[in-house]
Write an enzyme that holds these catalytic residues in place. Structure first.
Site, PDB file in Angstrom:
ATOM      1  N   ARG A  67      15.904  71.003  29.344  1.00  0.00           N
ATOM      2  CA  ARG A  67      16.456  72.225  28.773  1.00  0.00           C
ATOM      3  C   ARG A  67      15.411  73.330  28.694  1.00  0.00           C
ATOM      4  O   ARG A  67      14.227  73.058  28.533  1.00  0.00           O
ATOM      5  CB  ARG A  67      16.903  71.973  27.332  1.00  0.00           C
ATOM      6  CG  ARG A  67      18.289  71.517  27.233  1.00  0.00           C
ATOM      7  CD  ARG A  67      18.709  71.319  25.789  1.00  0.00           C
ATOM      8  NE  ARG A  67      20.017  70.712  25.838  1.00  0.00           N
ATOM      9  CZ  ARG A  67      21.163  71.378  25.684  1.00  0.00           C
ATOM     10  NH1 ARG A  67      21.152  72.651  25.363  1.00  0.00           N
ATOM     11  NH2 ARG A  67      22.316  70.769  25.807  1.00  0.00           N
ATOM     12  N   LYS A 104      25.001  76.407  19.119  1.00  0.00           N
ATOM     13  CA  LYS A 104      26.211  77.203  18.877  1.00  0.00           C
ATOM     14  C   LYS A 104      26.559  77.253  17.392  1.00  0.00           C
ATOM     15  O   LYS A 104      26.997  78.273  16.884  1.00  0.00           O
ATOM     16  CB  LYS A 104      27.395  76.598  19.644  1.00  0.00           C
ATOM     17  CG  LYS A 104      27.411  76.972  21.111  1.00  0.00           C
ATOM     18  CD  LYS A 104      28.606  76.345  21.828  1.00  0.00           C
ATOM     19  CE  LYS A 104      28.370  76.328  23.330  1.00  0.00           C
ATOM     20  NZ  LYS A 104      29.133  75.310  24.043  1.00  0.00           N
ATOM     21  N   GLU A 109      31.858  74.402  28.481  1.00  0.00           N
ATOM     22  CA  GLU A 109      33.012  74.128  27.644  1.00  0.00           C
ATOM     23  C   GLU A 109      33.378  75.453  26.978  1.00  0.00           C
ATOM     24  O   GLU A 109      32.518  76.088  26.366  1.00  0.00           O
ATOM     25  CB  GLU A 109      32.640  73.081  26.589  1.00  0.00           C
ATOM     26  CG  GLU A 109      33.838  72.643  25.803  1.00  0.00           C
ATOM     27  CD  GLU A 109      33.542  71.548  24.773  1.00  0.00           C
ATOM     28  OE1 GLU A 109      32.415  71.025  24.755  1.00  0.00           O
ATOM     29  OE2 GLU A 109      34.466  71.259  24.001  1.00  0.00           O
TER      30      GLU A 109
HETATM   31  P1  ATP Z   1      26.520  72.691  22.585  1.00  0.00           P
HETATM   32  O1  ATP Z   1      25.394  73.643  22.256  1.00  0.00           O
HETATM   33  O2  ATP Z   1      27.784  73.021  21.857  1.00  0.00           O
HETATM   34  O3  ATP Z   1      26.136  71.255  22.606  1.00  0.00           O
HETATM   35  P2  ATP Z   1      26.174  73.132  25.381  1.00  0.00           P
HETATM   36  O4  ATP Z   1      25.102  74.135  25.150  1.00  0.00           O
HETATM   37  O5  ATP Z   1      25.853  71.834  26.006  1.00  0.00           O
HETATM   38  O6  ATP Z   1      26.964  72.913  24.066  1.00  0.00           O
HETATM   39  P3  ATP Z   1      28.115  73.571  27.458  1.00  0.00           P
HETATM   40  O7  ATP Z   1      29.216  74.548  27.491  1.00  0.00           O
HETATM   41  O8  ATP Z   1      28.453  72.137  27.590  1.00  0.00           O
HETATM   42  O9  ATP Z   1      27.346  73.855  26.128  1.00  0.00           O
HETATM   43  O10 ATP Z   1      26.999  73.973  28.522  1.00  0.00           O
HETATM   44  C1  ATP Z   1      27.254  74.263  29.865  1.00  0.00           C
HETATM   45  C2  ATP Z   1      26.071  73.875  30.682  1.00  0.00           C
HETATM   46  O11 ATP Z   1      24.902  74.568  30.265  1.00  0.00           O
HETATM   47  C3  ATP Z   1      25.775  72.398  30.566  1.00  0.00           C
HETATM   48  O12 ATP Z   1      25.630  71.885  31.866  1.00  0.00           O
HETATM   49  C4  ATP Z   1      24.496  72.341  29.778  1.00  0.00           C
HETATM   50  O13 ATP Z   1      23.750  71.227  30.145  1.00  0.00           O
HETATM   51  C5  ATP Z   1      23.817  73.660  30.147  1.00  0.00           C
HETATM   52  N1  ATP Z   1      22.894  74.104  29.117  1.00  0.00           N
HETATM   53  C6  ATP Z   1      23.177  74.352  27.824  1.00  0.00           C
HETATM   54  N2  ATP Z   1      22.065  74.703  27.149  1.00  0.00           N
HETATM   55  C7  ATP Z   1      21.033  74.679  28.044  1.00  0.00           C
HETATM   56  C8  ATP Z   1      19.616  74.928  27.959  1.00  0.00           C
HETATM   57  N3  ATP Z   1      19.040  75.282  26.804  1.00  0.00           N
HETATM   58  N4  ATP Z   1      18.876  74.826  29.070  1.00  0.00           N
HETATM   59  C9  ATP Z   1      19.457  74.482  30.229  1.00  0.00           C
HETATM   60  N5  ATP Z   1      20.759  74.218  30.377  1.00  0.00           N
HETATM   61  C10 ATP Z   1      21.558  74.305  29.301  1.00  0.00           C
HETATM   62 MG    MG Z   2      27.720  70.413  26.148  1.00  0.00          MG
END
Ligand code: ATP
Ligand code: MG
Length: 620
Positions: A310, A320, A75
Site C-alpha cells: 500500500r 474511509k 467498492e
Molecule cells: P477500505 O478502506 O474501506 O478497506 P479499500 O481502500 O480497500 O477499502 P476498495 O474500494 O476496496 O477500498 O479499493 C479499491 C482498490 O484500491 C483495491 O484494489 C485496493 O487494494 C486499492 N487500494 C486502496 N487503498 C490503497 C492504498 N493505500 N495503496 C494502494 N492501493 C490501495
Molecule cells: Mg477493500
C-alpha cells in the site's frame, strides 16, 4: 484508453526520499512478471468474446486484442482517496504500457453499504485522473453485481461436485470450530452431507426459505490447513437487503473472497493486482478458479493474483471510516474539503492529475507497504506547474504604501504608469500581462520593518543611530515598476503600522533606458490600489501536524494542525479578475494557487493555496 501524456519529470529526490521518476524507471516487480508472461506467450491466442462471460461465451470469441487485462475494482462505498489513486495509476498504467486494457469494475457485491452516488463519484474521479476504459467503442466498465447469476450457478456446480456444503452452525460455533494459528479446526457436523442434500438447502437459501444468518454455503477444502483462509471459507450468506443494482432479486449474497476471483475470470483479467493483505487469500483464489475451470465453467488461462504494498502518505489518513468522522464531526467542510486526501478534495485544492500520476508512478510497486513523504507530492505539483502556470502578483497580508512624490515625478496624482510582466518568465510565447502603477499600492505587511532585523533588504525608514548618525530609508524595486525609497510610516494607537510612506526614484521604471542604474538589494511584489482585485485566499496547510497522525495509538483528532486553513483577504493583480474556476497560477514569491472550483466567481474570486514555492514545512 486515452493516449496519455507521460508525467513530467518530478524534481530530484532529496536524501532519504524515494526517487520520483517515471513509471518505467521506478522499481516495479509487476513489470518483470508481465514482461516474462509476454515473452513466454502465456496469454497469446486467448479468446475474448467482447464482454465478460463464462467459458462457453469466450470460446466463441476472437483472440483478445489486449495483450494483458488488468482492473481497478473499487467498492462503491465511499470516495476515492490518494491510496486508491496509486492502484488506479498502477492498473491503468500497466495496461497502457503493455498494450493491454484496464477495466473499471465496481465491486458491488455487498448490498448494505453501496450507493449510486459513490459509483458516479468514482467514475468522475478516475476520468479526472486521466484514464479511460473505452477502447474502440467498447466500454470496459463493469459491475460485479451483473455476475450474480453466474456466481450462483458456480455455487451449485461446486455443491454438485462435492466441493461446497451448507453449514447450519451458528456464526459463534463456526468461529469456535475454525481453530487458530496453533490449533487445527474441527469439521462441522454438516460437512458430510450429500451433494443432493446440500443442493436442496442451497436452493432453499436462494428462495428465501431461511432466516438471515440461519446457514451459509462453505467451500469444502481443509479444516486443518495452516492457512486459516482455506478452512472451509464461507461463499454465500443469507441477507435480505435491497441491492442498488439488482433490487430484491436476491436474498443471498456472495462473499468478497468468492466473488472477486470469479469477477476477474469472467472478465478474462490476466494480472489481478491487489494490496498485500490479500496475500493469504491467494491459495483460495487459485483453488476456486482451478475447480471452476475443471468444471468447464471458466475459461483458461486463468487470472493470477499479485500483491503489492500500500501507499501511505505522511500527514494523511486514508481510512474511509476516519475520513467519514472528519466530515461528520465537521472538522473539515465535506468530502471535497481541499484538505481531504480524497481525489475530490485534492482536485479542489488544486493538485493536477499529472502531479498525482507522477507521484504514484514514481513510487513503483514493491512487496512492502510504503510511507511516502507528503513533500514528494508537493514536489510533483511544483515540477508540473513550474513550466506552465501563468504568473501573477498577489498580496496576501496587505499593508498600504503611499508614494508621496508621485504627482511631482509623473505630473499629476491621477497618473497611472503602465507596467508589464511576462506571463511566464521562460516562455515569452505566452505573452505579457498589463497592469498600472499608481501613487497608492498594496504591499505585504512583512516587506516592511520599522527596525530592520539583520540582513533585511526590504522596506525600512530612515533612522538615527545611538552615535547620532543617520541611516537613510531603504530602497527597493517594486517588481516590474520603479525603485522607491522608504521615508516613514504611520501607526495606530496600538502601535500597529497602518501605512508606509516612500518616494519614487525618478528614471527607474523597469524596461526604460537607464532603469537599472540605481542598484537595490530587494525587490518586492505589490498591486496598485486603483486596479487591484479583492479576493478571498484560502491558505491551506496540512491537516495533521504529525507525520503519522495515529502513531502509538494516538487519536487522530489530537494530531490536527490548528493552522490547516487560514483565510486571508488579499488583493490580486487586475488580470485575475477574469480567471475561471480551476485555473492555476503561480503567485510570485507565494506559491501555487487555484481558483476554487466551487466558490470562485468573477467579481468574487476565491483562490486556494495548493502549495508554497519551496518545502518550508517543519514537522510540528
Ligand atoms: P477500505 O478502506 O474501506 O478497506 P479499500 O481502500 O480497500 O477499502 P476498495 O474500494 O476496496 O477500498 O479499493 C479499491 C482498490 O484500491 C483495491 O484494489 C485496493 O487494494 C486499492 N487500494 C486502496 N487503498 C490503497 C492504498 N493505500 N495503496 C494502494 N492501493 C490501495
Ligand atoms: Mg477493500
Amino acid at each position: 484508453m486515452k493516449p496519455d501524456q507521460p508525467p513530467p519529470p518530478p524534481r530530484p529526490a532529496k536524501a532519504g526520499e524515494p526517487a520520483a521518476a517515471d513509471s518505467r524507471a521506478a522499481a516495479n516487480f509487476l513489470r518483470g512478471i508481465i514482461e516474462r508472461d509476454l515473452a513466454a506467450g502465456t496469454y497469446d491466442h486467448r479468446p475474448f468474446a467482447g464482454s465478460p462471460g463464462d467459458a462457453a461465451h469466450h470460446a466463441q470469441g476472437a483472440p483478445d486484442p489486449a495483450r494483458i487485462r488488468t482492473r481497478f475494482p473499487p467498492e462503491p462505498n465511499g470516495y476515492l482517496h490518494v491510496g486508491h489513486a496509486k492502484s488506479v495509476c498502477l492498473n491503468f498504467g500497466l495496461a497502457r504500457d503493455y498494450g493491454g486494457i484496464c477495466h473499471l469494475r465496481f465491486d458491488d457485491t455487498n448490498p448494505e453499504k453501496e450507493e449510486q452516488e459513490y459509483v458516479d463519484a468514482i467514475i468522475e474521479a478516475v476520468r479526472w485522473l486521466g484514464y479511460d476504459w473505452e477502447v474502440q467503442g467498447t466500454s470496459h466498465l463493469y459491475y460485479a453485481s451483473n455476475y450474480f447469476d453466474f456466481m450462483y450457478r458456480a455455487a451449485e456446480a461446486l455443491v454438485g461436485a462435492g466441493l461446497a456444503y451448507v453449514d447450519e452452525q451458528s456464526a459463534e460455533q463456526m468461529r469456535a470450530s475454525r481453530g487458530d494459528f496453533t490449533t487445527p479446526g474441527t469439521p462441522s457436523p454438516f460437512r458430510e452431507r450429500t451433494p443432493q442434500e446440500n443442493l436442496a438447502r442451497l436452493r432453499e437459501m436462494r428462495d428465501g426459505r431461511h432466516a438471515d444468518g440461519a446457514m451459509v454455503l462453505r467451500a469444502k477444502i481443509d479444516m486443518a490447513s495452516p492457512n486459516i483462509n482455506l478452512r472451509d471459507p464461507t461463499l454465500y450468506r443469507i441477507r435480505r437487503a435491497t441491492h442498488h443494482n439488482t433490487g430484491d432479486k436476491w436474498c443471498i449474497y456472495p462473499m468478497y473472497t468468492y466473488a472477486h476471483p470469479i469477477e476477474d475470470a469472467l472478465e478474462r483479467i490476466t494480472h489481478s493486482i491487489c494490496t498485500l493483505e490479500f496475500e493469504d487469500q491467494r491459495p483460495f483464489y487459485d483453488w476456486l478458479l482451478e475447480h471452476l475451470a475443471d468444471l468447464g465453467l471458466l475459461a483458461r488461462p486463468l487470472p493470477k493474483q499479485y500483491e503489492f504494498g500500500r501507499l501511505n502518505l505522511s500527514y494523511v489518513i486514508t481510512s474511509k471510516r476516519k475520513l467519514r468522522a472528519l466530515v461528520e464531526e465537521k472538522i473539515v467542510d465535506g468530502w471535497d474539503d481541499p484538505r481531504m486526501p480524497t481525489l475530490f478534495g485534492m482536485r479542489r485544492r488544486g493538485y493536477t492529475p499529472e502531479s498525482i500520476r507522477a507521484m504514484a508512478d514514481g513510487t513503483g510497486a514493491s512487496k512492502t507497504n510504503i510511507w511516502l513523504d507528503y513533500a514528494v507530492l508537493d514536489g510533483c505539483l511544483r515540477a508540473d506547474l513550474e513550466g506552465r502556470a501563468p504568473r501573477a502578483m498577489a498580496v496576501l497580508d496587505p499593508l498600504p504604501l503611499v508614494l508621496t512624490n508621485w504627482a511631482e515625478v509623473f505630473g499629476g496624482a491621477a497618473h497611472v504608469e503602465p507596467c508589464q510582466a511576462p506571463v511566464h518568465p521562460q516562455r515569452p510565447e505566452l505573452g505579457t500581462r498589463q497592469f498600472g502603477l499608481g501613487p497608492e499600492v498594496w504591499i505585504e505587511r512583512d516587506d516592511f520593518a520599522e527596525v530592520p532585523p539583520k540582513g533585511f533588504f526590504r522596506l525600512f525608514p530612515p533612522r538615527v543611530l545611538p552615535d547620532g548618525s543617520t541611516v537613510p530609508g531603504n530602497r527597493v524595486r517594486l517588481k516590474y515598476g520603479v525603485v522607491i525609497e522608504c521615508t516613514g510610516c504611520e501607526k495606530d494607537a496600538g502601535g500597529r503600522v497602518t501605512r508606509v510612506r516612500a518616494t519614487v526614484v525618478p528614471g527607474t521604471r523597469s524596461g526604460t533606458p537607464g532603469a537599472d542604474a540605481v542598484k537595490v538589494k530587494g525587490t518586492i511584489t505589490w498591486v496598485a490600489r486603483h486596479d487591484a482585485v479583492p479576493a478571498r485566499l484560502n491558505l491551506y496547510d496540512r491537516l495533521f501536524s504529525q507525520a503519522q497522525p495515529e502513531a502509538g495509538g494516538r487519536d487522530f483528532r489530537e494530531a490536527l494542525n490548528p493552522a490547516s486553513l487560514v483565510v486571508a483577504q488579499g488583493w490580486l493583480e487586475p488580470g485575475l479578475a477574469g480567471a475561471g474556476r480551476e485555473e492555476r497560477f503561480q503567485f510570485e514569491r507565494h506559491g501555487y494557487f487555484v481558483a476554487d472550483r466551487v466558490l470562485h466567481r468573477a467579481g468574487a474570486p476565491v483562490f486556494n493555496r495548493i502549495t508554497t514555492l519551496k518545502d518550508g514545512w517543519a514537522p510540528g
